[in-house]
Design a protein around this motif. Structure first.
Motif, PDB file in Angstrom:
ATOM      1  N   MET A   1      12.687 -76.956  45.078  1.00 55.89           N
ATOM      2  CA  MET A   1      12.334 -77.532  43.575  1.00 55.89           C
ATOM      3  C   MET A   1      10.809 -78.603  43.714  1.00 55.89           C
ATOM      4  SD  MET A   1      13.795 -78.381  40.085  1.00 55.89           S
ATOM      5  CE  MET A   1      14.733 -76.593  39.938  1.00 55.89           C
ATOM      6  N   CYS A   2       9.026 -78.360  42.666  1.00 55.22           N
ATOM      7  CA  CYS A   2       8.411 -78.805  43.040  1.00 55.22           C
ATOM      8  C   CYS A   2       8.536 -79.368  41.600  1.00 55.22           C
ATOM      9  CB  CYS A   2       6.972 -77.791  43.487  1.00 55.22           C
ATOM     10  SG  CYS A   2       6.004 -79.103  43.481  1.00 55.22           S
ATOM     11  N   ILE A   3       8.679 -81.087  41.683  1.00 56.41           N
ATOM     12  CA  ILE A   3       8.874 -81.712  40.268  1.00 56.41           C
ATOM     13  C   ILE A   3       8.071 -82.423  40.803  1.00 56.41           C
ATOM     14  CG2 ILE A   3      10.361 -83.140  39.116  1.00 56.41           C
ATOM     15  CD1 ILE A   3      12.986 -82.264  40.637  1.00 56.41           C
ATOM     16  N   VAL A   4       6.775 -83.027  39.683  1.00 55.99           N
ATOM     17  CA  VAL A   4       5.683 -84.167  39.214  1.00 55.99           C
ATOM     18  C   VAL A   4       6.489 -84.929  38.239  1.00 55.99           C
ATOM     19  CG1 VAL A   4       3.773 -84.995  38.842  1.00 55.99           C
ATOM     20  CG2 VAL A   4       4.045 -82.961  40.038  1.00 55.99           C
ATOM     21  N   PHE A   5       6.439 -86.296  38.438  1.00 60.85           N
ATOM     22  CA  PHE A   5       7.199 -86.904  37.603  1.00 60.85           C
ATOM     23  C   PHE A   5       5.782 -89.013  36.640  1.00 60.85           C
ATOM     24  CE2 PHE A   5       8.754 -91.796  36.569  1.00 60.85           C
ATOM     25  CZ  PHE A   5       9.622 -90.963  35.238  1.00 60.85           C
ATOM     26  N   VAL A   6       5.598 -88.165  35.651  1.00 57.65           N
ATOM     27  CA  VAL A   6       4.455 -88.999  35.232  1.00 57.65           C
ATOM     28  C   VAL A   6       5.099 -90.269  34.482  1.00 57.65           C
ATOM     29  CG1 VAL A   6       2.398 -89.790  34.682  1.00 57.65           C
ATOM     30  CG2 VAL A   6       3.267 -87.222  35.443  1.00 57.65           C
ATOM     31  N   GLY A   7       5.419 -92.020  34.975  1.00 59.07           N
ATOM     32  CA  GLY A   7       6.365 -92.780  34.447  1.00 59.07           C
ATOM     33  C   GLY A   7       5.494 -93.638  33.423  1.00 59.07           C
ATOM     34  N   GLY A   8       5.817 -94.682  32.540  1.00 58.63           N
ATOM     35  CA  GLY A   8       5.366 -95.354  32.054  1.00 58.63           C
ATOM     36  C   GLY A   8       5.436 -96.589  32.206  1.00 58.63           C
ATOM     37  N   TRP A   9       4.861 -97.196  31.140  1.00 57.46           N
ATOM     38  CA  TRP A   9       4.161 -98.766  31.752  1.00 57.46           C
ATOM     39  C   TRP A   9       5.546 -99.224  32.263  1.00 57.46           C
ATOM     40  CZ3 TRP A   9       5.672-103.880  30.106  1.00 57.46           C
ATOM     41  CH2 TRP A   9       4.224-105.379  30.538  1.00 57.46           C
ATOM     42  N   ALA A  10       4.958-100.198  33.061  1.00 54.35           N
ATOM     43  CA  ALA A  10       6.017-100.977  34.557  1.00 54.35           C
ATOM     44  C   ALA A  10       6.829-100.193  34.970  1.00 54.35           C
ATOM     45  CB  ALA A  10       6.550-102.076  33.462  1.00 54.35           C
ATOM     46  N   THR A  11       7.090 -98.877  35.430  1.00 49.56           N
ATOM     47  CA  THR A  11       7.543 -97.931  35.992  1.00 49.56           C
ATOM     48  C   THR A  11       8.039 -98.556  37.447  1.00 49.56           C
ATOM     49  OG1 THR A  11       7.970 -96.128  34.423  1.00 49.56           O
ATOM     50  CG2 THR A  11       8.523 -95.438  36.273  1.00 49.56           C
ATOM     51  N   SER A  12       8.993 -98.137  37.489  1.00 49.49           N
ATOM     52  CA  SER A  12       9.302 -98.885  38.814  1.00 49.49           C
ATOM     53  C   SER A  12      10.247 -97.551  39.877  1.00 49.49           C
ATOM     54  CB  SER A  12      10.199 -99.935  39.520  1.00 49.49           C
ATOM     55  OG  SER A  12      10.929 -99.939  40.691  1.00 49.49           O
ATOM     56  N   ARG A  13       9.927 -97.063  41.192  1.00 51.70           N
ATOM     57  CA  ARG A  13      10.989 -95.872  41.340  1.00 51.70           C
ATOM     58  C   ARG A  13      11.933 -96.958  41.478  1.00 51.70           C
ATOM     59  NH1 ARG A  13       8.057 -92.391  44.802  1.00 51.70           N
ATOM     60  NH2 ARG A  13       6.150 -92.274  45.366  1.00 51.70           N
ATOM     61  N   GLN A  14      12.356 -97.633  41.938  1.00 52.75           N
ATOM     62  CA  GLN A  14      14.375 -98.316  41.393  1.00 52.75           C
ATOM     63  C   GLN A  14      14.648 -97.678  40.306  1.00 52.75           C
ATOM     64  OE1 GLN A  14      11.972-102.372  41.968  1.00 52.75           O
ATOM     65  NE2 GLN A  14      14.545-102.947  41.778  1.00 52.75           N
ATOM     66  N   GLN A  15      14.181 -97.160  39.509  1.00 59.32           N
ATOM     67  CA  GLN A  15      14.670 -96.834  37.939  1.00 59.32           C
ATOM     68  C   GLN A  15      15.462 -95.447  38.300  1.00 59.32           C
ATOM     69  OE1 GLN A  15      10.990 -97.815  35.564  1.00 59.32           O
ATOM     70  NE2 GLN A  15      13.395 -99.157  33.765  1.00 59.32           N
ATOM     71  N   TYR A  16      14.482 -94.749  38.819  1.00 55.33           N
ATOM     72  CA  TYR A  16      14.886 -93.898  38.988  1.00 55.33           C
ATOM     73  C   TYR A  16      14.656 -93.399  40.491  1.00 55.33           C
ATOM     74  CZ  TYR A  16      14.143 -92.763  34.462  1.00 55.33           C
ATOM     75  OH  TYR A  16      14.199 -92.678  32.981  1.00 55.33           O
ATOM     76  N   PRO A  17      15.820 -93.353  41.338  1.00 57.65           N
ATOM     77  CA  PRO A  17      15.824 -93.730  42.744  1.00 57.65           C
ATOM     78  C   PRO A  17      16.050 -92.128  43.688  1.00 57.65           C
ATOM     79  CG  PRO A  17      17.785 -94.582  41.987  1.00 57.65           C
ATOM     80  CD  PRO A  17      17.338 -94.619  41.263  1.00 57.65           C
ATOM     81  N   LEU A  18      17.288 -91.354  42.703  1.00 55.74           N
ATOM     82  CA  LEU A  18      17.316 -90.106  43.783  1.00 55.74           C
ATOM     83  C   LEU A  18      16.060 -88.877  43.126  1.00 55.74           C
ATOM     84  CD1 LEU A  18      20.840 -89.431  42.910  1.00 55.74           C
ATOM     85  CD2 LEU A  18      19.781 -89.487  45.033  1.00 55.74           C
ATOM     86  N   LEU A  19      15.298 -89.888  41.811  1.00 53.28           N
ATOM     87  CA  LEU A  19      14.386 -88.406  41.699  1.00 53.28           C
ATOM     88  C   LEU A  19      13.191 -89.085  42.590  1.00 53.28           C
ATOM     89  CD1 LEU A  19      13.189 -86.521  39.427  1.00 53.28           C
ATOM     90  CD2 LEU A  19      12.457 -88.644  38.648  1.00 53.28           C
ATOM     91  N   SER A  20      12.654 -90.139  42.619  1.00 51.15           N
ATOM     92  CA  SER A  20      11.796 -90.830  43.588  1.00 51.15           C
ATOM     93  C   SER A  20      11.468 -89.847  44.931  1.00 51.15           C
ATOM     94  CB  SER A  20      11.568 -92.720  43.157  1.00 51.15           C
ATOM     95  OG  SER A  20      12.343 -92.725  44.622  1.00 51.15           O
ATOM     96  N   LEU A  26       4.624 -91.007  39.861  1.00 47.23           N
ATOM     97  CA  LEU A  26       3.529 -91.453  39.609  1.00 47.23           C
ATOM     98  C   LEU A  26       3.374 -92.037  38.145  1.00 47.23           C
ATOM     99  CD1 LEU A  26       1.452 -87.599  39.156  1.00 47.23           C
ATOM    100  CD2 LEU A  26       1.104 -89.251  41.143  1.00 47.23           C
ATOM    101  N   VAL A  27       2.638 -93.010  38.795  1.00 46.69           N
ATOM    102  CA  VAL A  27       2.767 -94.643  37.455  1.00 46.69           C
ATOM    103  C   VAL A  27       1.311 -95.141  37.391  1.00 46.69           C
ATOM    104  CG1 VAL A  27       3.821 -96.287  37.335  1.00 46.69           C
ATOM    105  CG2 VAL A  27       5.214 -95.202  39.185  1.00 46.69           C
ATOM    106  N   PRO A  28       0.939 -94.061  35.742  1.00 43.81           N
ATOM    107  CA  PRO A  28      -0.096 -95.243  35.150  1.00 43.81           C
ATOM    108  C   PRO A  28      -0.342 -96.682  35.149  1.00 43.81           C
ATOM    109  CG  PRO A  28       1.818 -94.807  34.067  1.00 43.81           C
ATOM    110  CD  PRO A  28       2.226 -93.833  34.472  1.00 43.81           C
ATOM    111  N   PHE A  29      -1.623 -96.807  35.778  1.00 42.93           N
ATOM    112  CA  PHE A  29      -1.974 -98.228  35.647  1.00 42.93           C
ATOM    113  C   PHE A  29      -1.665 -98.584  37.305  1.00 42.93           C
ATOM    114  CE2 PHE A  29      -0.520 -97.272  31.980  1.00 42.93           C
ATOM    115  CZ  PHE A  29      -1.348 -97.395  30.410  1.00 42.93           C
ATOM    116  N   THR A  30      -0.339 -98.998  37.847  1.00 36.57           N
ATOM    117  CA  THR A  30      -0.176 -99.585  39.006  1.00 36.57           C
ATOM    118  C   THR A  30      -0.404 -98.110  39.649  1.00 36.57           C
ATOM    119  OG1 THR A  30       1.874 -98.937  38.740  1.00 36.57           O
ATOM    120  CG2 THR A  30       0.981-101.189  38.085  1.00 36.57           C
ATOM    121  N   GLY A  31      -0.639 -96.985  39.808  1.00 34.88           N
ATOM    122  CA  GLY A  31      -0.433 -96.071  40.610  1.00 34.88           C
ATOM    123  C   GLY A  31      -1.604 -95.612  40.849  1.00 34.88           C
ATOM    124  N   PHE A  32      -2.587 -95.047  39.356  1.00 33.43           N
ATOM    125  CA  PHE A  32      -3.405 -94.707  39.042  1.00 33.43           C
ATOM    126  C   PHE A  32      -4.119 -94.493  37.832  1.00 33.43           C
ATOM    127  CE2 PHE A  32       0.058 -92.245  37.522  1.00 33.43           C
ATOM    128  CZ  PHE A  32      -0.894 -91.204  35.678  1.00 33.43           C
TER     129      PHE A  32
END
Length: 199
Positions: A1-20, A26-32
């Protein structure tokens, strides 16, 4: 399954380890930069997920791409962040980023309902300030009701970041979307999130 996740302000991969591990994370500002998002998601996939600021960005600039995905899930979206937080409070966070940025980021995560806030990375400082400045000015002002026929719009019953009035202001100008209210705060648990994605 191809999932694209776009996080919020100050989002970290640590918050969703399985999903990441399984999704394009994708994380706004710090990533794009916000204007890069349409190109980043333009290849399509099975599920497109936006959380908070990420959901706002998707609604604002990427609605024309939703048809490239089998399912679109927007969690805690908003028309304008200032519908929840007055500009003076966001400016207070910006000022706090200059004096004690770690405390500002930690407090934000705690208000999201995060039990184990990710550590602040000093390398993110300027990007996070740019994100707060974006949240002061960015607004969706639809000319007509937005048809979101294959979207699920989700909101937590105890969300202290995107408050009920801001969520209802958004749902008043959309049609055809499935509205999902879940028990919890601004941060949806990974278990709840994966259940919705796979449901």
């Amino acid at each position: 399954m191809c999932i694209v996740f776009v996080g919020g302000w100050a989002t970290s991969r640590q918050q969703y380890p399985l999903l990441s591990e399984s999704a394009r994370f994708l994380v706004p500002f710090t990533g794009f930069e916000p204007n890069e998002l349409p190109e980043l998601i333009g290849r399509g996939g099975d599920v497109l997920v936006g959380w908070s600021t990420g959901a706002h960005m998707l609604l604002k600039d990427c609605r024309h791409l939703f048809g490239l995905y089998g399912k679109v899930l927007l969690i805690a979206p908003f028309l304008s962040f200032t519908d929840s937080f007055p500009t003076r409070l966001i400016k207070g966070m910006i000022a706090g980023m200059e004096s004690d940025p770690a405390a500002v980021v930690s407090s934000f995560h705690e208000n999201c309902g995060e039990t184990k806030p990710p550590a602040y990375d000093p390398a993110d400082h300027d990007f996070l300030i740019a994100g707060l400045e974006y949240l002061i000015t960015s607004k969706i002002e639809p000319d007509e009701v937005m048809n979101l026929s294959h979207c699920t719009i989700a909101h937590g019953s105890k969300d202290r970041i995107v408050r009920r009035k801001a969520f209802e202001k958004l749902t008043a100008v959309i049609e055809e979307a499935e509205i999902l209210n879940f028990e919890g705060g601004h941060k949806i648990s990974e278990t709840q999130l994966m259940s919705i994605i796979k449901g």
